[in-house]
Design a protein around this motif. Structure first.
Motif, PDB file in Angstrom:
ATOM      1  N   VAL A  25       0.836  -1.205   0.000  1.00  0.00           N
ATOM      2  CA  VAL A  25       0.000   0.000   0.000  1.00  0.00           C
ATOM      3  C   VAL A  25       0.869   1.252   0.000  1.00  0.00           C
ATOM      4  N   PHE A  26       1.932   1.230   0.802  1.00  0.00           N
ATOM      5  CA  PHE A  26       2.844   2.377   0.878  1.00  0.00           C
ATOM      6  C   PHE A  26       3.518   2.658  -0.467  1.00  0.00           C
ATOM      7  N   LEU A  27       4.042   1.628  -1.116  1.00  0.00           N
ATOM      8  CA  LEU A  27       4.741   1.814  -2.393  1.00  0.00           C
ATOM      9  C   LEU A  27       3.792   2.324  -3.477  1.00  0.00           C
ATOM     10  N   CYS A  28       2.581   1.776  -3.513  1.00  0.00           N
ATOM     11  CA  CYS A  28       1.600   2.240  -4.501  1.00  0.00           C
ATOM     12  C   CYS A  28       1.190   3.687  -4.231  1.00  0.00           C
ATOM     13  N   THR A  29       1.102   4.055  -2.957  1.00  0.00           N
ATOM     14  CA  THR A  29       0.763   5.436  -2.605  1.00  0.00           C
ATOM     15  C   THR A  29       1.862   6.400  -3.041  1.00  0.00           C
ATOM     16  N   VAL A  30       3.110   6.013  -2.830  1.00  0.00           N
ATOM     17  CA  VAL A  30       4.242   6.848  -3.264  1.00  0.00           C
ATOM     18  C   VAL A  30       4.193   7.041  -4.782  1.00  0.00           C
ATOM     19  N   PHE A  31       3.901   5.961  -5.499  1.00  0.00           N
ATOM     20  CA  PHE A  31       3.809   6.043  -6.964  1.00  0.00           C
ATOM     21  C   PHE A  31       2.690   7.000  -7.394  1.00  0.00           C
ATOM     22  N   LEU A  32       1.516   6.837  -6.794  1.00  0.00           N
ATOM     23  CA  LEU A  32       0.381   7.669  -7.180  1.00  0.00           C
ATOM     24  C   LEU A  32       0.596   9.132  -6.783  1.00  0.00           C
ATOM     25  N   THR A  77      -9.002  16.172  -8.270  1.00  0.00           N
ATOM     26  CA  THR A  77     -10.109  15.269  -7.985  1.00  0.00           C
ATOM     27  C   THR A  77      -9.615  13.849  -7.722  1.00  0.00           C
ATOM     28  N   VAL A  78      -8.725  13.368  -8.577  1.00  0.00           N
ATOM     29  CA  VAL A  78      -8.171  12.017  -8.423  1.00  0.00           C
ATOM     30  C   VAL A  78      -7.311  11.943  -7.167  1.00  0.00           C
ATOM     31  N   PHE A  79      -6.567  13.010  -6.904  1.00  0.00           N
ATOM     32  CA  PHE A  79      -5.700  13.037  -5.732  1.00  0.00           C
ATOM     33  C   PHE A  79      -6.512  12.960  -4.442  1.00  0.00           C
ATOM     34  N   PHE A  80      -7.612  13.700  -4.377  1.00  0.00           N
ATOM     35  CA  PHE A  80      -8.447  13.674  -3.171  1.00  0.00           C
ATOM     36  C   PHE A  80      -9.210  12.360  -3.061  1.00  0.00           C
ATOM     37  N   LEU A  81      -9.464  11.715  -4.186  1.00  0.00           N
ATOM     38  CA  LEU A  81     -10.067  10.386  -4.146  1.00  0.00           C
ATOM     39  C   LEU A  81      -9.091   9.397  -3.509  1.00  0.00           C
ATOM     40  N   LEU A  82      -7.813   9.518  -3.873  1.00  0.00           N
ATOM     41  CA  LEU A  82      -6.769   8.705  -3.242  1.00  0.00           C
ATOM     42  C   LEU A  82      -6.707   8.974  -1.739  1.00  0.00           C
ATOM     43  N   THR A  83      -6.788  10.246  -1.366  1.00  0.00           N
ATOM     44  CA  THR A  83      -6.756  10.621   0.050  1.00  0.00           C
ATOM     45  C   THR A  83      -7.915   9.991   0.820  1.00  0.00           C
ATOM     46  N   ALA A  84      -9.113  10.039   0.238  1.00  0.00           N
ATOM     47  CA  ALA A  84     -10.286   9.465   0.880  1.00  0.00           C
ATOM     48  C   ALA A  84     -10.130   7.949   1.057  1.00  0.00           C
ATOM     49  N   ILE A  85      -9.574   7.280   0.052  1.00  0.00           N
ATOM     50  CA  ILE A  85      -9.362   5.830   0.129  1.00  0.00           C
ATOM     51  C   ILE A  85      -8.374   5.495   1.241  1.00  0.00           C
ATOM     52  N   LEU A  86      -7.320   6.281   1.360  1.00  0.00           N
ATOM     53  CA  LEU A  86      -6.319   6.028   2.396  1.00  0.00           C
ATOM     54  C   LEU A  86      -6.866   6.302   3.795  1.00  0.00           C
ATOM     55  N   GLY A 131      -6.673   1.843 -11.394  1.00  0.00           N
ATOM     56  CA  GLY A 131      -7.863   2.636 -11.662  1.00  0.00           C
ATOM     57  C   GLY A 131      -7.604   4.134 -11.571  1.00  0.00           C
ATOM     58  N   LEU A 132      -6.926   4.564 -10.513  1.00  0.00           N
ATOM     59  CA  LEU A 132      -6.626   5.984 -10.347  1.00  0.00           C
ATOM     60  C   LEU A 132      -5.657   6.479 -11.401  1.00  0.00           C
ATOM     61  N   TYR A 133      -4.703   5.625 -11.773  1.00  0.00           N
ATOM     62  CA  TYR A 133      -3.741   6.026 -12.801  1.00  0.00           C
ATOM     63  C   TYR A 133      -4.434   6.205 -14.157  1.00  0.00           C
ATOM     64  N   LEU A 134      -5.343   5.288 -14.491  1.00  0.00           N
ATOM     65  CA  LEU A 134      -6.097   5.405 -15.747  1.00  0.00           C
ATOM     66  C   LEU A 134      -7.075   6.560 -15.703  1.00  0.00           C
ATOM     67  N   LEU A 135      -7.672   6.784 -14.523  1.00  0.00           N
ATOM     68  CA  LEU A 135      -8.603   7.913 -14.377  1.00  0.00           C
ATOM     69  C   LEU A 135      -7.884   9.239 -14.542  1.00  0.00           C
ATOM     70  N   GLU A 136      -6.653   9.303 -14.063  1.00  0.00           N
ATOM     71  CA  GLU A 136      -5.823  10.504 -14.238  1.00  0.00           C
ATOM     72  C   GLU A 136      -5.632  10.824 -15.712  1.00  0.00           C
ATOM     73  N   GLY A 137      -5.392   9.787 -16.518  1.00  0.00           N
ATOM     74  CA  GLY A 137      -5.194  10.015 -17.951  1.00  0.00           C
ATOM     75  C   GLY A 137      -6.486  10.315 -18.684  1.00  0.00           C
TER      76      GLY A 137
END
Length: 222
Positions: free
Chosen positions: A11-18, A26-35, A214-220
């Protein structure tokens, strides 16, 4: 919910990547909410809530300043870095909160060299104890009326001098306690903790992969 340390690191490594590739708010705050949900499920609601409040405040500051920051003291780049760091810290909480015993068992199982394992174990055990000592010193100074913003240097002296002596004593006590428990003894060390992947770990690992993609594809797509 109890997770294996490997799941937490995933989870930590994927979070660093994202956090390093996401640019859409919007995508960034979605990541924040998930964490935040992830930290809450693991039992760290209070600290996750505090970090969430700070993230909201910094986001409001960036919105108010319209991306220009607040002069030299608080440039937008600084706020941006702090925001990303706080989100990464949300994924670090479960790792930092891992008990020294479990961490030691994990390192023993995967044959991590003692020159790496022991300093890390002592560090994780040292900081919570020092934090407790620090708070006790502050309470003691408040009772004596020795904390004054009018004399900051004197206050710092009253605070940090006993803190240094206390830290030295704490480090010696931790080292002595570890030696008594046979941390440096030769031979096979056993542990009552079982280090293995469970159903929860597989679920978290699969969800982590899907959320990251999903978040990476949503970003694009946005």
């Amino acid at each position: 919910m109890h997770l294996d340390l490997r799941s937490k690191f995933a989870v930590f490594l994927c979070t660093v990547f994202l956090a390093s590739v996401l640019s859409n708010d919007t995508v960034f705050f979605l990541l924040t909410a998930i964490l935040i949900i992830y930290s809450t499920i693991l039992g760290y609601l209070k600290i996750a809530a505090r970090i969430a409040i700070v993230i909201i405040l910094i986001s409001l500051m960036r919105t108010i300043s319209e991306g220009n920051g607040f002069g030299v003291m608080l440039p937008d780049m600084f706020l941006f870095i702090v925001l990303r760091s706080l989100v990464i810290f949300l994924s670090v909480i479960p790792i930092v909160k891992t008990s020294p015993g479990e961490l030691m068992a994990f390192m023993k199982k995967f044959k991590v060299h003692r020159n790496i394992a022991l300093p890390l174990i002592f560090m994780l055990r040292f900081f919570p104890v020092v934090k407790s000592e620090f708070l006790e010193i502050i309470d003691s100074l408040k009772l004596r009326g020795l904390i004054s913003f009018k004399k900051p240097f004197t206050t710092m002296e009253y605070l940090f001098v006993p803190m240094m002596f206390s830290s030295s004593n704490v480090s010696e006590e931790l080292a002595a306690a570890s030696e008594v428990r046979g941390i440096s003894a030769k031979g096979i060390h056993t542990s009552r903790r079982v280090i293995k992947f469970r159903i929860n770990d597989y679920i978290i690992l699969i969800l982590t992969i899907f959320v990251t993609l999903g978040l990476y594809l949503l970003e694009g797509a946005i």
